[in-house]
Design an enzyme around this catalytic site. Structure first.
Site, PDB file in Angstrom:
ATOM      1  N   LYS A 147      -2.115  -4.380  41.508  1.00 41.36           N
ATOM      2  CA  LYS A 147      -1.336  -3.927  42.658  1.00 41.36           C
ATOM      3  C   LYS A 147       0.166  -4.069  42.432  1.00 41.36           C
ATOM      4  CE  LYS A 147      -1.277  -6.884  45.986  1.00 41.36           C
ATOM      5  NZ  LYS A 147       0.070  -7.447  46.182  1.00 41.36           N
ATOM      6  N   THR A 148       0.588  -5.246  41.971  1.00 41.30           N
ATOM      7  CA  THR A 148       2.017  -5.487  41.795  1.00 41.30           C
ATOM      8  C   THR A 148       2.603  -4.552  40.754  1.00 41.30           C
ATOM      9  OG1 THR A 148       1.647  -7.813  42.341  1.00 41.30           O
ATOM     10  CG2 THR A 148       3.749  -7.246  41.315  1.00 41.30           C
ATOM     11  N   ASP A 346       4.066  -4.268  51.101  1.00 39.89           N
ATOM     12  CA  ASP A 346       3.010  -4.954  50.355  1.00 39.89           C
ATOM     13  C   ASP A 346       2.129  -5.736  51.328  1.00 39.89           C
ATOM     14  OD1 ASP A 346       1.567  -5.849  48.210  1.00 39.89           O
ATOM     15  OD2 ASP A 346       2.985  -7.422  47.648  1.00 39.89           O
ATOM     16  N   GLU A 347       0.859  -5.930  50.980  1.00 40.20           N
ATOM     17  CA  GLU A 347      -0.101  -6.685  51.800  1.00 40.20           C
ATOM     18  C   GLU A 347      -0.138  -6.158  53.232  1.00 40.20           C
ATOM     19  OE1 GLU A 347      -2.003  -8.518  50.280  1.00 40.20           O
ATOM     20  OE2 GLU A 347      -1.019  -9.548  48.617  1.00 40.20           O
ATOM     21  N   GLN A 377      -9.364  -8.251  52.017  1.00 44.01           N
ATOM     22  CA  GLN A 377      -8.661  -9.526  51.845  1.00 44.01           C
ATOM     23  C   GLN A 377      -7.788  -9.856  53.056  1.00 44.01           C
ATOM     24  OE1 GLN A 377      -7.348 -10.560  47.676  1.00 44.01           O
ATOM     25  NE2 GLN A 377      -7.557  -8.350  47.407  1.00 44.01           N
ATOM     26  N   ARG A 737     -11.074 -15.087  43.050  1.00 40.35           N
ATOM     27  CA  ARG A 737     -10.036 -15.871  42.365  1.00 40.35           C
ATOM     28  C   ARG A 737     -10.489 -16.246  40.962  1.00 40.35           C
ATOM     29  NH1 ARG A 737      -6.643 -13.676  44.454  1.00 40.35           N
ATOM     30  NH2 ARG A 737      -8.353 -12.521  45.389  1.00 40.35           N
TER      31      ARG A 737
END
Length: 814
Positions: A147-148, A346-347, A377, A737
């Protein structure tokens, strides 16, 4: 080989335990509605001739597999053997690892095919998101999908396509994310330099680039420009939690509200929830349901009046007031929306109602809005986040393009298979499936223990063995838990096993007493009307202004409707106070005025001015007097030194350093400095909540306490569909994770109110293993509700009361 029932055998030295290959769980036919009496585990020895200690080969130009040595490709770093899937992970901009055939068993994934220009190293979906440069765009970015990388490449592509850097706004949720994004953009494009306008002539030139910051940081800038429209001063203070509690306590005292009805912390929780939902003081009463909420709604109005009178806003106000400003003042909305041509968020799944409205206001004209997130998420509902914002994006922006990033470059295939199996039980979500770029890998394990102590002891001993064998480093391991009470027993057992660990999410550096004192001094120099800060330090260090004198000043301020600082400048009242108090007030006024002049002098650096303030207060000597223990006093003096270091770091990085700017940075970043996700101390095992783990990754993850009432949490078990779905998303975050190994565990009993009580297997374990139709799942859910009801009765039972709810009858003497 079979392992006997966990909880009846000490298996810590078992080779089979260390080399678990697969798990047959849960066995059919168990008792107590989900309590498993045995776990059938098939084991398999590790492949011969593959003793890879590749984690310890950092910086090596090559590594060996048996007799084969694979040379490192220029610009790449290898991170593991071929079939581990961790060996070709480009690190320049976080490129994903590769898994197709190359040389010597190495592989190359299509994601690493070089595409000219800005498409270099992107898979087709990432490339589509990066090359969409106009109109609304929704990027559904699954866990570990790069994503980043997509966000930063897209910003760089916008700039290279001719969009001016300063016309691009990127909004994040944390300062850490904003900083990383800024660093990546700088590395990709370089920076244009412009002369610094700071007070220090020898400071380096500052880079010019896109506007990248958190929601709150951007709202502060908007409010600094337009707060007067809402009746606030331009230099309004930003109250932290301690300041808020002080105001809330005064408000409840004024309303004569008993602490049994509403505590200051409870009032602030109600107010924060209303503010995050965009509910102001005028409509709070309409949303109140219980008696406590009705009292809180009345106190909300008084609270808001009090902080406004002090020229302050709290953290939630930064969003609520910005939303109000953009809604009620069209000229302000037009000006602020006109600053940017492109907005990236973002998010996006974590946005609350105010953030949602702010983004709509700023992007409504040009419609060049790109939001990136993952509804699977969304785990911050308790903070006001509403997953429906990302679910309804296509409805809000009908012409939006939707791109799904489903290739996962973090976890092995068995881990992702478990994650996909779990999350499909959520009904309100975008359809997507994580697809592994790393094939193979060890299947996740599910372990049961007699109680929580044995759970912590066994896991701690296993980690100790891993470290002794040199297979892993402590920083490779994370233990995730749902509640803040769970890590206590793990801390005890990790210390016994001599395993270094960090408990993530401890007290913020800026919440320490000595640091708070210095901040309050700076706050009253920036805004003398900040009454909360003034009353905290009015006699710190002691200067003869006693409690009675403070009460006299405060009463006069209330009766005249002005600030205490203004009353302190009125000689008739001050002259009526004791001599010591008069001298103390004169001393404080002189100190504040002198330091304010120094801090506004361009020839004096901010750090130097604050250093002189500390010397003028003789604050370090005061710490020695207050804390006779040398170790404690030295630790607190070290905090003062670190505070000055923070000021210096701020000056070195700010374009125009100022006292106001530093206080803004502290207010916005204080919760992260010295705490949160960056608190890990050196090479240590991380203990953290599922919430704190979001955005992180670890080679080895332990998810502990997998039981009904813990995960899902007991608060979500009142048949609230949305709450259970968020708990499932929280479990999903924990699973994703893990990079290489995942272990889920639960105790068969847990101490509650001083007595061992049975636990019930989490419904999520049945869903994770594809056994949701197992009748034990329903039995476990029903049994957990009964157990929770028992715990409530135990908590509310009065001393001496029998289990039936009545006090035992007094025995009569015969």
């Amino acid at each position: 080989m079979r392992i006997r029932p966990i909880g009846t055998q000490n298996f810590r030295g078992s080779e089979a335990f260390r080399n678990t290959k697969s798990t047959a769980w849960p066995p059919q036919g168990s008792d107590r509605g989900g309590h498993q009496q045995a776990v059938g585990i098939r084991t398999q020895s590790p492949p011969k001739g593959r003793n890879w200690a590749w984690r310890g080969l950092k910086g090596s130009p090559s590594w060996g597999v048996g007799s084969t040595t694979v040379a490192q490709i220029p610009g790449q770093k290898f991170h593991g053997p071929p079939d581990s899937g961790r060996f070709l992970r480009p690190r320049l901009f976080g490129q994903p690892p590769c898994t197709d055939s190359l040389v010597g068993g190495l592989t190359k994934h299509p994601c690493c095919v070089t595409i000219p220009g800005m498409s270099h190293g992107l898979n087709p979906e990432q490339k589509s998101a990066v090359e969409t440069l106009a109109g609304p765009l929704l990027v559904l970015a699954g866990a570990g999908s790069g994503k980043t990388r997509v966000v930063t490449f897209r910003i760089a592509n916008l700039i290279r396509s001719g969009i001016k850097r300063e016309r691009i706004l990127a909004v994040t949720f944390t300062n850490k994310a904003a900083r990383e994004m800024r660093e990546r953009i700088t590395a990709m494009l370089g920076t244009r330099k412009r002369p610094s306008r700071s007070r220090s002539a020898d400071r380096q030139e500052q880079p010019d680039g896109p506007v990248i910051g958190t929601f709150h940081a951007n709202c502060v800038q908007i409010l600094r420009r337009h707060a007067k429209c809402l009746g606030y001063p331009e230099r309004f203070a930003i109250y932290d939690r301690g300041d808020q509690e002080s105001v809330a306590r005064d408000v409840l005292r004024t309303l004569h509200v008993h602490s049994g009805m509403l505590k200051p912390g409870d009032l602030l929780s109600h107010i924060s929830r209303w503010k995050n939902a965009g509910i102001g003081v005028d409509s709070a009463l309409d949303h109140a349901r219980s008696d406590a909420e009705h009292v809180a709604a009345s106190a909300y109005r008084r609270y808001q009046q009090a902080i406004k009178l002090a020229g302050a806003m709290d953290f939630d106000d930064l969003l609520l007031m910005t939303e109000q400003l953009l809604r009620e003042f069209p000229e302000v909305r037009k000006e602020e929306a006109g600053r940017f041509d492109h907005i990236l968020v973002d998010e996006y799944q974590d946005t609350n109602q105010s953030q949602y409205e702010i983004i709509k206001s700023l992007a409504g004209v040009h419609r060049n809005l790109c939001v990136v997130g993952d509804d699977d998420q969304s785990i911050y509902g308790f903070r006001g986040a509403e997953v429906r914002h990302i679910l309804n994006f296509k409805s809000d922006w009908p012409d939006a393009k939707v791109v799904r990033l489903e290739a996962n470059y973090r976890s092995t295939a068995p881990i992702l298979e478990m994650a996909n199996r779990l999350i499909v039980f959520n009904k309100t979500r975008h359809d997507k499936v994580l697809k592994p770029a790393r094939m193979g890998g060890r299947p996740p394990r599910i372990l049961q223990f007699k109680n929580e102590t044995e759970e912590a002891e066994s896991i701690s001993q296993e980690i100790r063995r891993l470290l002794d064998r040199g297979v892993r480093e402590p920083k490779d391991v994370a233990i995730l838990f749902r509640t803040n009470e769970q890590p206590r027993v793990f801390e005890t057992q990790l210390r016994k096993a001599k395993v270094p660990y960090s408990l993530i999410g401890t007290q913020s550096f800026f919440d320490r007493r000595e640091v708070k004192d210095l901040l309050c001094y700076l706050k009253i120099m920036d805004n003398p009307k900040d009454e909360v800060s003034l009353l905290r330090i009015i006699n710190v260090p002691q200067r003869g202004i006693g409690a009675k004198s403070v009460e006299t000043l405060l009463s006069q301020a209330v009766s005249e409707g002005c600030s205490v600082w203004e009353v302190m400048h009125r000689s008739p009242l001050v002259s009526s106070l004791p001599t010591a108090a008069q001298a103390g007030i004169a001393s404080l006024k002189h100190l504040v005025e002198r330091t304010r002049n120094e801090l506004t002098d361009d020839s004096v650096s901010l750090a130097s001015g604050i250093h002189r303030l500390i010397d003028g207060l003789d604050y370090l000597s005061n710490l020695t007097r207050m804390y006779p223990n040398p170790e404690e006093s030295e630790a607190r003096k070290a905090s003062v030194e670190e505070f000055l270091n923070a000021v210096g770091e701020y000056e070195a990085g700010a374009k125009q350093p100022s006292l106001s700017g530093f206080l803004d940075d502290v207010a916005l970043a204080g919760k992260e400095f010295g705490g949160g996700k960056e608190k890990q101390q050196g090479n240590s095992v991380s203990l953290m909540t599922f919430h704190s783990s979001k955005g992180l990754e670890f080679p080895i993850v332990y998810m502990v306490g997998m039981e009904e009432g813990v995960l899902p949490h007991r608060r979500s078990l009142a048949e609230n569909f949305d709450d259970v779905e968020e708990e499932r998303r929280l479990c999903y975050v924990g699973v994703t994770r893990a990079e290489d190994e995942l272990t889920l565990s639960l105790p068969l009993s847990r101490m509650k109110w001083g007595k061992p009580r049975p636990t019930f297997v989490s419904r999520f374990l049945y869903e994770l293993t594809g056994q949701a139709d197992n009748p034990n799942r329903r039995r476990a859910m029903d049994g957990a509700r009964k157990e929770i009801a028992y715990s409530k009765r135990a908590a509310n039972r009065k001393p001496g009361e029998a289990k039936g709810g009545k006090r035992p009858a007094k025995s009569r003497r015969s």
